[in-house]
Design a protein around this motif. Structure first.
Motif, short mmCIF file in Angstrom:
data_model
loop_
_atom_site.label_atom_id
_atom_site.label_comp_id
_atom_site.label_asym_id
_atom_site.label_seq_id
_atom_site.Cartn_x
_atom_site.Cartn_y
_atom_site.Cartn_z
N UNK A 39 -3.35 -2.03 3.02
CA UNK A 39 -3.03 -1.01 2.02
C UNK A 39 -3.08 -1.56 0.61
N UNK A 40 -2.68 -0.71 -0.32
CA UNK A 40 -2.63 -1.13 -1.73
C UNK A 40 -1.49 -2.12 -1.94
N UNK A 41 -1.71 -3.15 -2.75
CA UNK A 41 -0.60 -4.07 -3.05
C UNK A 41 0.43 -3.39 -3.94
N UNK A 42 1.66 -3.29 -3.44
CA UNK A 42 2.73 -2.63 -4.21
C UNK A 42 4.08 -2.98 -3.59
N UNK A 43 5.14 -2.73 -4.35
CA UNK A 43 6.49 -2.93 -3.84
C UNK A 43 6.84 -1.82 -2.85
N UNK A 44 7.58 -2.12 -1.78
CA UNK A 44 7.94 -1.09 -0.79
C UNK A 44 8.65 0.11 -1.40
N UNK A 45 9.39 -0.09 -2.48
CA UNK A 45 10.12 1.02 -3.11
C UNK A 45 9.18 2.06 -3.70
N UNK A 46 7.90 1.69 -3.88
CA UNK A 46 6.93 2.62 -4.48
C UNK A 46 6.18 3.45 -3.44
N UNK A 47 6.54 3.29 -2.16
CA UNK A 47 5.84 4.03 -1.11
C UNK A 47 5.87 5.54 -1.35
N UNK A 48 7.05 6.07 -1.56
CA UNK A 48 7.19 7.53 -1.74
C UNK A 48 6.51 8.02 -3.02
N UNK A 49 6.74 7.37 -4.18
CA UNK A 49 6.05 7.84 -5.40
C UNK A 49 4.53 7.77 -5.29
N UNK A 50 4.01 6.69 -4.69
CA UNK A 50 2.56 6.57 -4.54
C UNK A 50 2.02 7.63 -3.57
N UNK A 51 2.75 7.88 -2.50
CA UNK A 51 2.33 8.91 -1.55
C UNK A 51 2.25 10.27 -2.24
N UNK A 52 3.28 10.61 -3.01
CA UNK A 52 3.28 11.89 -3.72
C UNK A 52 2.16 12.00 -4.73
N UNK A 53 1.93 10.92 -5.48
CA UNK A 53 0.90 10.95 -6.52
C UNK A 53 -0.49 11.09 -5.91
N UNK A 54 -0.78 10.28 -4.88
CA UNK A 54 -2.11 10.34 -4.27
C UNK A 54 -2.33 11.64 -3.49
N UNK A 55 -1.27 12.18 -2.92
CA UNK A 55 -1.40 13.47 -2.22
C UNK A 55 -1.75 14.58 -3.20
N UNK A 56 -1.08 14.60 -4.34
CA UNK A 56 -1.38 15.62 -5.36
C UNK A 56 -2.82 15.46 -5.86
N UNK A 57 -3.23 14.22 -6.13
CA UNK A 57 -4.59 13.98 -6.59
C UNK A 57 -5.60 14.45 -5.55
#
Length: 311
Positions: A14-32
């Motif tokens: 997956x994308x390199x990121x902190x685990x705490x960003x899972x939900x924000x990244x999911x929401x952002x990419x889903x909207x996009x």
């Protein structure tokens, strides 16, 4: 493919990121992703129902929207799954083969299509009186079919060369989708020849298309500067500006990844977001916000006048 391939599934890091960003990244990419699919579907609908947009330029644009919609679909849903749960990171061997094939099929077809679109704009601006004869419906259809066939062949070569190697050990792909460079790192064989083919088959082909596009637009600028009226020059520049923006967003990250000596997993993953996630979204945004004809067609569609014209 070789029978020595013992790996039955891969794990996408997956994308390199902190685990705490899972939900924000999911929401952002889903909207996009949702906006990408809906935006490109809207462009396809508008071009289909408005007879004023049945021209070579918009025929190629409809192909571009179709490609962008599916290019995003090939990569983004699986990336979203990697953000939801650990089990979502697993992808079977054959699914990985399919993802790599369709990603390169759509990506290389888009590469060739951008080149055709730049040549189309060159002919339209440099030879306006002969343009309709040169870009007839038959010529447009042949060019479009040629881009799809070239993309299919290009991807088939890439996929066969990648997966004919034996994969018998590590199965963790340092990426959020199956792409050739990170997969080759897992092969249980010498990959130097394959890496050279990747450089030629992807990088040089993409660079060649990009240089042809640059050459076309240099010629276009020269033709525009010869237009006597300022209004004519302004309209010609506006016609090409949207295409240039999308081309730069598509080719820049791709050339950075495939023509760069060596590979940095974290950097490649982040850069790949531009042409797998953002560029398919830029297509409907740029072509609707910067194109008066499409905006007029959207207003007609909203008011229902497009459908009444078709009757």
């Amino acid at each position: 493919m070789s029978n020595d391939s013992f790996v039955t599934a891969f794990i996408l890091r997956g994308l390199p990121h902190a685990p705490a960003l899972d939900a924000p990244l999911f929401g952002a990419f889903l909207v996009i992703y949702v906006f990408t699919v809906l935006g490109n579907l809207l462009i396809l609908l508008v071009i289909r129902v408005d007879s004023h947009l049945h021209t070579p330029m918009y025929s190629f644009l409809s192909n571009l929207s179709f490609i962008d919609m599916w290019l995003s679909t090939v990569t983004v849903p699986k990336m979203l799954m990697t953000l939801v749960s650990p089990s979502g990171r697993t992808i079977s061997f054959h699914s990985c083969v399919a993802q790599l094939y369709f990603f390169h099929f759509l990506g290389s077809t888009e590469c060739f299509l951008y080149t055709v679109m730049s040549c189309d704009r060159y002919l339209a601006i440099s030879y306006p009186l002969r343009y309709n004869r040169m870009m007839s419906g038959r010529a447009c259809a042949l060019l479009a079919i040629g881009t799809w066939l070239s993309g299919s062949l290009h991807s088939a070569v890439q996929t066969i060369l990648t997966f004919h190697l034996p994969y018998c050990g590590p199965n963790r792909i340092q990426h959020y989708f199956c792409d050739a460079p990170p997969i080759l790192k897992l092969a249980c064989a010498d990959t130097s020849a394959n890496e050279m083919v990747i450089f030629v088959n992807i990088g040089v082909v993409a660079l060649g298309c990009f240089l042809l596009i640059v050459l076309s637009y240099v010629s276009i600028v020269c033709s525009i500067l010869r237009i006597r009226t300022s209004e004519g020059r302004r309209r010609a520049f506006q016609t090409c500006a949207s295409h240039c923006i999308v081309v730069l967003c598509f080719f820049g990250p791709g050339l950075f990844i495939y023509l760069r000596p060596g590979s940095r997993d974290a950097v490649d993953g982040v850069v790949a977001v531009f042409y797998t996630v953002l560029t398919p979204l830029f297509n409907p945004v740029v072509y609707t916000l910067r194109n008066k004809e499409v905006k007029k067609a959207l207003l007609k569609l909203k008011n229902g006048s497009v459908f009444s014209q078709g009757k």
